[in-house]
Structures are given as structure tokens and as C-alpha cells.
Design a protein around this motif. Structure first.
Motif, PDB file in Angstrom:
ATOM      1  N   PHE A  85      59.384  28.686  21.370  1.00  0.00           N
ATOM      2  CA  PHE A  85      59.597  28.677  19.918  1.00  0.00           C
ATOM      3  C   PHE A  85      58.284  28.875  19.182  1.00  0.00           C
ATOM      4  CE2 PHE A  85      58.168  24.365  18.507  1.00  0.00           C
ATOM      5  CZ  PHE A  85      58.028  23.725  19.735  1.00  0.00           C
TER       6      PHE A  85
ATOM      7  N   THR B   3      61.258  29.298  14.806  1.00  0.00           N
ATOM      8  CA  THR B   3      62.089  30.334  15.420  1.00  0.00           C
ATOM      9  C   THR B   3      62.163  30.022  16.903  1.00  0.00           C
ATOM     10  OG1 THR B   3      61.485  32.003  13.799  1.00  0.00           O
ATOM     11  CG2 THR B   3      62.302  32.810  15.907  1.00  0.00           C
TER      12      THR B   3
ATOM     13  N   LEU C  24      63.574  30.879  20.801  1.00  0.00           N
ATOM     14  CA  LEU C  24      64.030  31.956  21.690  1.00  0.00           C
ATOM     15  C   LEU C  24      64.674  31.329  22.914  1.00  0.00           C
ATOM     16  CD1 LEU C  24      60.758  34.097  21.841  1.00  0.00           C
ATOM     17  CD2 LEU C  24      62.601  34.268  20.187  1.00  0.00           C
TER      18      LEU C  24
ATOM     19  N   LEU D 170      67.737  38.123  25.009  1.00  0.00           N
ATOM     20  CA  LEU D 170      66.993  37.084  24.279  1.00  0.00           C
ATOM     21  C   LEU D 170      67.905  36.604  23.155  1.00  0.00           C
ATOM     22  CD1 LEU D 170      63.304  38.136  23.525  1.00  0.00           C
ATOM     23  CD2 LEU D 170      64.104  36.191  24.883  1.00  0.00           C
TER      24      LEU D 170
ATOM     25  N   ASN E  81      67.067  23.993  15.634  1.00  0.00           N
ATOM     26  CA  ASN E  81      66.960  25.309  16.274  1.00  0.00           C
ATOM     27  C   ASN E  81      67.528  25.299  17.689  1.00  0.00           C
ATOM     28  OD1 ASN E  81      65.291  27.493  14.684  1.00  0.00           O
ATOM     29  ND2 ASN E  81      64.477  25.492  14.124  1.00  0.00           N
TER      30      ASN E  81
ATOM     31  N   THR F 273      67.460  32.422  26.511  1.00  0.00           N
ATOM     32  CA  THR F 273      68.023  33.531  27.280  1.00  0.00           C
ATOM     33  C   THR F 273      69.487  33.241  27.597  1.00  0.00           C
ATOM     34  OG1 THR F 273      67.240  32.497  29.322  1.00  0.00           O
ATOM     35  CG2 THR F 273      65.856  34.213  28.388  1.00  0.00           C
TER      36      THR F 273
ATOM     37  N   ILE G 291      67.841  34.611  19.696  1.00  0.00           N
ATOM     38  CA  ILE G 291      66.782  34.299  18.731  1.00  0.00           C
ATOM     39  C   ILE G 291      67.389  33.668  17.489  1.00  0.00           C
ATOM     40  CG2 ILE G 291      64.919  35.289  17.329  1.00  0.00           C
ATOM     41  CD1 ILE G 291      64.954  37.686  19.293  1.00  0.00           C
ATOM     42  N   SER G 292      66.816  32.554  17.055  1.00  0.00           N
ATOM     43  CA  SER G 292      67.369  31.880  15.873  1.00  0.00           C
ATOM     44  C   SER G 292      66.250  31.244  15.061  1.00  0.00           C
ATOM     45  CB  SER G 292      68.363  30.818  16.323  1.00  0.00           C
ATOM     46  OG  SER G 292      68.810  30.100  15.207  1.00  0.00           O
ATOM     47  N   THR G 293      66.340  31.312  13.745  1.00  0.00           N
ATOM     48  CA  THR G 293      65.337  30.704  12.855  1.00  0.00           C
ATOM     49  C   THR G 293      66.003  29.688  11.947  1.00  0.00           C
ATOM     50  OG1 THR G 293      63.998  32.706  12.786  1.00  0.00           O
ATOM     51  CG2 THR G 293      63.717  31.181  10.968  1.00  0.00           C
TER      52      THR G 293
END
Ligand code: ADP
Ligand code: MG
Length: 322
Positions: free
Chosen positions: A85, A132, A134, A41, A71, A136, A43-45
Motif C-alpha cells: 500500500f 491506496t 494493492l 492486481l 482499504n 492480487t 487496486i483500491s484507494t
């Protein structure tokens, strides 16, 4: 006045797209996402704050687009495929016209990039939008910042400096022709995250980052994480029609240090050149080679004759400017 739950239901709840990998979206205590075999995963905010990242009268549809775009740009820079997200929203009031336009801008981009809104939080407060995202990506193929090697070419997608030019139009009343003004403002308000390019560069690029704070600053992160240096050839920087209307010094400064472009900066060994070009054409984005990675630390900008150029300004840093 809409209640918090009516607001979430009316503006932010939609059926989940079949095949999206999201098993349960908005409405429960958590969202559920099916594990994806052999993938990590990503993941970024990113948070957008009124008065800091956008002006108080900003158009809500553009804000919806941009909050998600910044994002998605981080997912792109990692080579990740968008999945879902969350949206944490502080609103001064439940202004329905504002919410309607915001949701329209947000979901238009979400649909185009096939990413699902899976949850969030809504509260009263000064306007603040925190997403945030998400995605893959195979851990072996992720485009990290620490993979650049001496001798790699440095590439950027699209054009640089247009968003900075747009900011100049808004804050200093810089005036251009209507056509050029529209280009610059569009680039500032509705950046195009390079999601397809990021995925197409997996297995080809050695390192990547998205250009949110200016090329020099963001490339600097790759150099630091990879323990290498770089030479940028000023004459190679991709500058579009809008910025070309300005003097040479402004072009150089905006292209190198202007923020908010959300293009990708990536590195690849010279033998990968054909594959880089093929990935760009598959993604429908232009890419330009702007320099090369050096074994010795430091970032140098050179002119066409190879002489060093010194710059007036420094990359944007949110805490350097209080
Ligand atoms: P909790 O009490 O568990 O924090 P909330 O009452 O805040 O849940 O939210 C109810 C549901 O609505 C949750 O599934 C939450 O993820 C979702 N949600 C809240 N705000 C938003 C929003 N701005 N966008 C999308 N989903 C939201
Ligand atoms: Mg909550």
C-alpha cells in the motif's frame, strides 16, 4: 522540527519482508512489484478526512489502524490477497508523539495482514490520510458486484450497526455499560477487515461488497450492478450485545443503515451453503444468512411474518449531507 525526509525515514521506512513480492519499497521514485503469474492486481484507494470521517481529537493509533483497515476491507470484498500500500499524508505539523502512535497503529495491522508500505507522499496541510492498497486475485475468481443471481442467499459477516452505535456514544453522549461501550467504540475505531474471509469465499460467492455505508446502501450497489432485487429478513440481521441494549427500532435502523462496520455482504447460491459455512469457520468469522436475491428489482425489508417494513432513515451518502 523533523524535515519531510527525516519524518519518512523515521516513521515510514522499514525493511521489506522477504517473499512479499515487493522488489523495491520506500525511498526511490517508484516502488517495484514483481508481476504475479495469472493474477490481476486489485487496486483500491480510500481517503480519511478530519471532520468528515473522524473527529478532530481522534486517537492517532486508531487512525493508523482504521486508515489501512478500510482499504484492506476493499481488498477483502474483492477476494484479493494483500500485497502493498501507499500512504499519502497531509499533516498540520510534524508532531512526533502523534506520528509515533499513528505508525504503531498502522504497522500493527500491516504486519497482521502481511501487507507492505511501499511508498507515499508527505506534505503539510489539514490532516488527511489517503491510502491506496494493492492486492492480487485471479481475474476469474474475483468477487465482483455484478455476479448476484435470483435465488442466491445474501450473507453478512460479523455483527452490524455497532460502529453506528459507537458514533452515537461520541456525538450524542449515549451511555451504555462500560463493557458495551468499549465494544461499540472498538468497532468504530478499530474495524476488523475480513481479509481471510474474502479470500476463502473465492469460487463460492457470486458477488460481494464491504459494508462501509450501511447494509441497505451497499447491498443496493450489488443489486444495481447485477440487475436484480432482494428481500432482507429483519429478524435474521446479526446484532451484537452492544446494539441489543437499544430499542428494536434503533437496532433495525443501525443494523440496516449504520456506516463504518466493514463487514462483508456477499451472495451465494443456496447449494453453496456448506462451503460458505466452511469458509467462514476457516477464516474464524461468523456469517449469517439475512435474505435472498430476487429476479425483480427493488429491495424489501420484511418482518418474521413476511410483512414489509418501512424504514425512517436512508443510507449514508457523503454528498447528501454537506
Ligand atoms: P517524489 O519526489 O518522487 O515524490 P518524495 O520525496 O515525495 O518522492 O518521497 C521520497 C520517498 O518516500 C518515495 O519513495 C515516496 O514513495 C516515499 N514516501 C513519501 N511519503 C511517504 C509516506 N507517508 N509513507 C511512505 N512512504 C513515503
Ligand atoms: Mg512526493
Amino acid at each position: 522540527m523533523l524535515s519531510e525526509f527525516d519524518l519518512i525515514k523515521k516513521y515510514f521506512t522499514r525493511p521489506t519482508r522477504p517473499g512479499s513480492g515487493v522488489q523495491l519499497g520506500v525511498g526511490d521514485d517508484c516502488a517495484l512489484i514483481g508481476p504475479v503469474a495469472d493474477q490481476s492486481l486489485a487496486i483500491s484507494t480510500d481517503m480519511l478526512v478530519e471532520g468528515r470521517h473522524f473527529l478532530p481529537d481522534a486517537d492517532p493509533a486508531s487512525l493508523g489502524h482504521k486508515a489501512l483497515a478500510v482499504n484492506l476491507s476493499d481488498l477483502a470484498a474483492m477476494g484479493a490477497k494483500p500485497l502493498g500500500f501507499t500512504l499519502a499524508l497531509a499533516l498540520p505539523d510534524a508532531d512526533e508523539a502523534w506520528l509515533d502512535a499513528f505508525a504503531r497503529g498502522l504497522f500493527a495491522l500491516a504486519d497482521a495482514e502481511q501487507i507492505e508500505l511501499i511508498g507515499g507522499d508527505t506534505t503539510r496541510g489539514p490532516l488527511n490520510i489517503c491510502i491506496t492498497a494493492l492486492g492480487t486475485v485471479s481475474p476469474l475468481a474475483a468477487l465482483r458486484r455484478d455476479g448476484a443471481r435470483a435465488g442466491d442467499d445474501i450473507w453478512v459477516s460479523g455483527n452490524l450497526g455497532d460502529a453506528r452505535l459507537g458514533l452515537e456514544i461520541l456525538t450524542n453522549n449515549l451511555s451504555l455499560s462500560d463493557e458495551l461501550m468499549t465494544i461499540a467504540l472498538q468497532r468504530l475505531h478499530q474495524p476488523s477487515p475480513r481479509v481471510a474471509l474474502g479470500q476463502a469465499l473465492r469460487g463460492i460467492a457470486s458477488a460481494a461488497i464491504d459494508v462501509s455505508d450501511g447494509l441497505i446502501g451497499d447491498l443496493g450497489h450489488i443489486l444495481q450492478r447485477s440487475s436484480v432485487g432482494a428481500t432482507i429478513e429483519a429478524a435474521c440481521l446479526p446484532v451484537g450485545a452492544a446494539l441489543r441494549s437499544q430499542g428494536e427500532q434503533t437496532q433495525l435502523e443501525f443494523a440496516l443503515t449504520g456506516g463504518d462496520d466493514y463487514e462483508l455482504c456477499f451472495c451465494a447460491p443456496p447449494v453453496q451453503k456448506e462451503k460458505v459455512m466452511a469458509a467462514a469457520s476457516k477464516a474464524g468469522v461468523t456469517v449469517t444468512r439475512v435474505g435472498k436475491i430476487e429476479a425483480t428489482n427493488g429491495l424489501h425489508i420484511v418482518d418474521a411474518a413476511g410483512h414489509k417494513i418501512n424504514l425512517r432513515s436512508h443510507p449514508f451518502d457523503h454528498f447528501a449531507l454537506s
